[in-house]
Design a protein around this motif. Structure first.
Motif: not given
Length: 299
Positions: A15, A17, A10, A6-8, A228-229, A226
């Motif tokens: 968002r 995935y 900057k 999972k990301s976003i 995230l998880e 970035d």
């Protein structure tokens, strides 16, 4: 190991995935002895289920997907939860797709377009929520994109792909889900759409050994991202025998009695794993007795 990242970006405008589900798709399609064409259609659905589920589910939520386009494959059923544990099956695992003008398998024809994509979200303690849309292409990714726009009002792009070799074996399988967040402008959206049209499919990138970071860099070109998880993707555990016993207990009394008197037992085969569960006459009698006790308690 299969994963979902999972990301976003900057700047907070998008968002994303990204999923590598190569092993899970390989395991499930081989277990169900699916044809290469069905492997592609089912694999795409399983990957999309993981991606969409990860974006919508929390806590003990579950999600059930049903695609029925009335094509040769029949019904495609998949399930996931907030932990990205997956299961699924198709009605006709041996179905074969027609070839299109390019000599490739016509997945749209295999799935069919005379039907719907249905998504049911189950939240503990609440009534299930079901959203349903017509199939738009039968290519799976486009259909999930349409569902997110229509039923969830989330501007998204879903891309899923499964690479099957000449022997019918899954070599790589994965996908992405991009979602637009408040703040994204039209110029950014146009550039991203143009970029996505030129980008190779995810299974090709996975086959080349690209990591989640590298795939995200390909997805967003000049935008920094970035992560995230990162969570593991895996096959859901088999349902316990008690679950099937409880299911038998919901049948009419006369049907359970017939299993006892005429069949002298019962055998249930899991649609998800092909595992067989056998119930003896004595076990069925206990299920029936429990059913009658509950009925008396309700009166």
């Amino acid at each position: 190991m299969d994963y979902l990242a999972k990301s976003i970006t900057k700047n907070g405008h998008f968002r994303a995935y990204v999923a590598d589900a190569s092993n899970v798709v390989k395991q499930m399609t081989e277990m169900h002895k699916m044809s290469p064409d069905v492997t592609v259609a089912f694999g795409r659905t399983l990957i999309a289920t993981a991606l969409v589920g990860s974006s919508l589910l929390k806590g003990d939520d579950q999600m059930h997907i049903s695609i029925n386009g009335r094509g040769p494959i029949g019904q495609i059923v998949t399930e996931t939860n907030s932990k990205s544990e997956l299961r699924g099956y198709v009605t006709n695992p041996k179905a074969i797709a027609k070839t299109n003008t390019n000599g490739e398998a016509d997945i749209s024809n295999l799935v069919g377009l005379n039907g719907t994509l249905r998504v049911t979200k189950v939240h503990p303690g609440l009534d299930p929520y079901t959203g349903e849309v017509k199939l738009v292409t039968g290519q799976i990714g486009d259909d999930f994109t349409y569902y997110l726009a229509q039923s969830e009002q989330i501007p998204s792009a879903v891309g899923v792909s499964v690479f099957v070799d000449s022997k019918g074996l899954v070599k790589s399988a994965g996908g992405f889900l991009l979602q637009t967040l408040p703040g994204a402008n039209d110029t950014e959206l146009d550039l991203l759409e143009q970029h996505l049209r030129k980008m190779p499919n995810i299974s090709s990138m996975l086959a080349e050994g690209l990591s989640a970071n590298q795939i995200l860099a390909q997805l967003f070109a000049n935008l920094k991202v970035d992560i995230l998880e990162t969570i593991p993707l895996k096959t859901a555990d088999e349902l316990p025998k008690k679950w099937y016993a409880d299911a038998i207990g919901t049948l009419p009394k006369k049907e359970i009695q017939a299993m006892i008197d005429e069949d002298h037992g019962a055998e249930i085969v899991s649609r998800f794993t092909e595992k067989k569960y056998n119930f003896s006459k004595e076990e069925l009698k206990k299920i029936l007795a429990l059913k009658m006790d509950k009925k008396l308690g309700e009166e």
